[in-house]
Design a protein around this motif. Structure first.
Motif, PDB file in Angstrom:
ATOM      1  N   CYS A  52     -53.219 -62.765  16.179  1.00  0.00           N
ATOM      2  CA  CYS A  52     -53.106 -63.580  14.933  1.00  0.00           C
ATOM      3  C   CYS A  52     -52.692 -63.536  13.889  1.00  0.00           C
ATOM      4  N   ALA A  53     -54.466 -63.098  13.034  1.00  0.00           N
ATOM      5  CA  ALA A  53     -55.111 -63.909  12.629  1.00  0.00           C
ATOM      6  C   ALA A  53     -53.892 -63.887  11.134  1.00  0.00           C
ATOM      7  N   PRO A  54     -53.334 -62.480  10.918  1.00  0.00           N
ATOM      8  CA  PRO A  54     -51.857 -62.741   9.882  1.00  0.00           C
ATOM      9  C   PRO A  54     -51.079 -63.814   9.386  1.00  0.00           C
ATOM     10  N   ASN A  56     -51.044 -66.539  11.401  1.00  0.00           N
ATOM     11  CA  ASN A  56     -51.633 -67.499  11.015  1.00  0.00           C
ATOM     12  C   ASN A  56     -52.516 -67.887   9.734  1.00  0.00           C
ATOM     13  N   GLU A  57     -52.369 -67.247   9.299  1.00  0.00           N
ATOM     14  CA  GLU A  57     -52.529 -67.014   7.971  1.00  0.00           C
ATOM     15  C   GLU A  57     -51.829 -67.500   6.711  1.00  0.00           C
ATOM     16  N   ASP A  58     -50.636 -66.808   6.980  1.00  0.00           N
ATOM     17  CA  ASP A  58     -49.583 -66.957   6.510  1.00  0.00           C
ATOM     18  C   ASP A  58     -49.457 -69.125   6.627  1.00  0.00           C
ATOM     19  N   PHE A  59     -49.007 -69.556   7.652  1.00  0.00           N
ATOM     20  CA  PHE A  59     -48.752 -69.917   8.157  1.00  0.00           C
ATOM     21  C   PHE A  59     -50.157 -71.742   7.554  1.00  0.00           C
ATOM     22  N   MET A  60     -51.575 -71.202   6.696  1.00  0.00           N
ATOM     23  CA  MET A  60     -52.481 -72.033   6.990  1.00  0.00           C
ATOM     24  C   MET A  60     -52.125 -71.951   5.462  1.00  0.00           C
ATOM     25  N   LEU A  61     -51.423 -70.621   4.758  1.00  0.00           N
ATOM     26  CA  LEU A  61     -50.814 -70.446   2.956  1.00  0.00           C
ATOM     27  C   LEU A  61     -49.775 -71.283   2.839  1.00  0.00           C
ATOM     28  N   CYS A  62     -49.074 -72.004   3.695  1.00  0.00           N
ATOM     29  CA  CYS A  62     -47.919 -72.452   3.675  1.00  0.00           C
ATOM     30  C   CYS A  62     -48.183 -73.899   3.755  1.00  0.00           C
ATOM     31  N   ARG A  63     -49.345 -74.392   4.117  1.00  0.00           N
ATOM     32  CA  ARG A  63     -49.421 -75.466   4.371  1.00  0.00           C
ATOM     33  C   ARG A  63     -50.032 -75.868   3.277  1.00  0.00           C
ATOM     34  N   SER A  64     -51.453 -74.740   2.802  1.00  0.00           N
ATOM     35  CA  SER A  64     -52.107 -75.600   1.770  1.00  0.00           C
ATOM     36  C   SER A  64     -50.927 -75.384   0.206  1.00  0.00           C
ATOM     37  N   GLN A  65     -49.876 -74.549   0.504  1.00  0.00           N
ATOM     38  CA  GLN A  65     -48.852 -75.030  -0.945  1.00  0.00           C
ATOM     39  C   GLN A  65     -48.056 -76.371  -0.920  1.00  0.00           C
ATOM     40  N   GLY A  66     -48.905 -77.148  -0.433  1.00  0.00           N
ATOM     41  CA  GLY A  66     -48.412 -78.886  -0.317  1.00  0.00           C
ATOM     42  C   GLY A  66     -47.208 -78.785   0.518  1.00  0.00           C
ATOM     43  N   ARG A  67     -46.299 -77.540   1.128  1.00  0.00           N
ATOM     44  CA  ARG A  67     -45.378 -78.273   2.121  1.00  0.00           C
ATOM     45  C   ARG A  67     -45.455 -79.178   3.010  1.00  0.00           C
ATOM     46  N   THR A  68     -45.829 -80.543   3.025  1.00  0.00           N
ATOM     47  CA  THR A  68     -45.873 -81.486   4.099  1.00  0.00           C
ATOM     48  C   THR A  68     -44.687 -81.734   5.265  1.00  0.00           C
ATOM     49  N   GLY A  69     -43.767 -81.197   4.988  1.00  0.00           N
ATOM     50  CA  GLY A  69     -42.623 -82.011   5.538  1.00  0.00           C
ATOM     51  C   GLY A  69     -42.475 -81.428   6.634  1.00  0.00           C
ATOM     52  N   GLU A  70     -41.252 -82.157   7.773  1.00  0.00           N
ATOM     53  CA  GLU A  70     -41.507 -81.931   8.906  1.00  0.00           C
ATOM     54  C   GLU A  70     -41.198 -80.324   8.819  1.00  0.00           C
ATOM     55  N   THR A  71     -40.361 -79.895   8.787  1.00  0.00           N
ATOM     56  CA  THR A  71     -39.734 -78.206   8.810  1.00  0.00           C
ATOM     57  C   THR A  71     -39.979 -77.593   7.765  1.00  0.00           C
ATOM     58  N   ASP A  72     -41.035 -77.488   6.431  1.00  0.00           N
ATOM     59  CA  ASP A  72     -41.363 -76.650   6.018  1.00  0.00           C
ATOM     60  C   ASP A  72     -42.602 -75.408   6.317  1.00  0.00           C
TER      61      ASP A  72
END
Length: 164
Positions: A52-54, A56-72
């Motif tokens: 699941c690395a790819p 997980n990396e997409d998810f972590m990239l999304c989170r690191s881009q400052g998207r911190t809302g509940e559904t972002d």
């Protein structure tokens, strides 16, 4: 006697669950819960990480881009969950006896991986054979953990450091 209506959006407290009745946005696909306790998840964690690395990396990239809302980042997070479910299903389908023995040991040994190496080796071999996934310790030389003379990766590093 007056009855007050509660707001339908308010979370409802039940003995062990807190549920929010608000439906998710329609653009976010639904996904079932993994439904596993900590011992099976720990037992399969390296294999989940490998496959699941790819996602997980997409998810972590999304989170690191400052998207911190509940559904972002729910869409990306659900992909990770679906991938983890598929790994657990494949392990149960092909290596159920070895998997149950290993996570049972983890359950009985307070989740201490070093105490369950004898049960881990057959699981690693089975998963490598049927799923083509290997357990690789991050920042290691790639040697499987069961092939070390000293089964603890940390002890091997410490031992090498003092022998220099």
């Amino acid at each position: 006697m007056t009855t007050s209506k509660t707001n339908p959006r308010e979370p409802h407290a039940q003995p062990y669950y807190i549920t929010d009745p608000t439906p998710l946005p329609s653009h976010i696909p639904s996904v079932p819960e993994i439904g596993a306790t900590s011992a099976p998840l720990l037992s399969a964690s390296y294999f989940i990480g490998a496959r699941c690395a790819p996602y997980n990396e997409d998810f972590m990239l999304c989170r690191s881009q400052g998207r911190t809302g509940e559904t972002d980042c729910l869409k990306e997070g659900r992909r990770v969950t679906r991938c983890a479910i598929s790994v657990l299903e494949d392990i149960n389908k092909n290596c159920q006896a070895e998997f149950r023995k290993h996570w049972g040991c983890l359950e009985n040994e307070n989740h201490d991986l070093s105490r369950c190496r004898l049960d881990e080796a057959p699981l690693n071999a089975c998963v490598a054979k049927f799923l083509n996934l290997t357990k690789v310790i991050p920042n290691s030389d790639g040697t499987p953990i069961n092939d070390y003379e000293t089964p603890s990766f940390f002890q091997k590093k410490v031992k090498a450091k003092y022998e220099q």
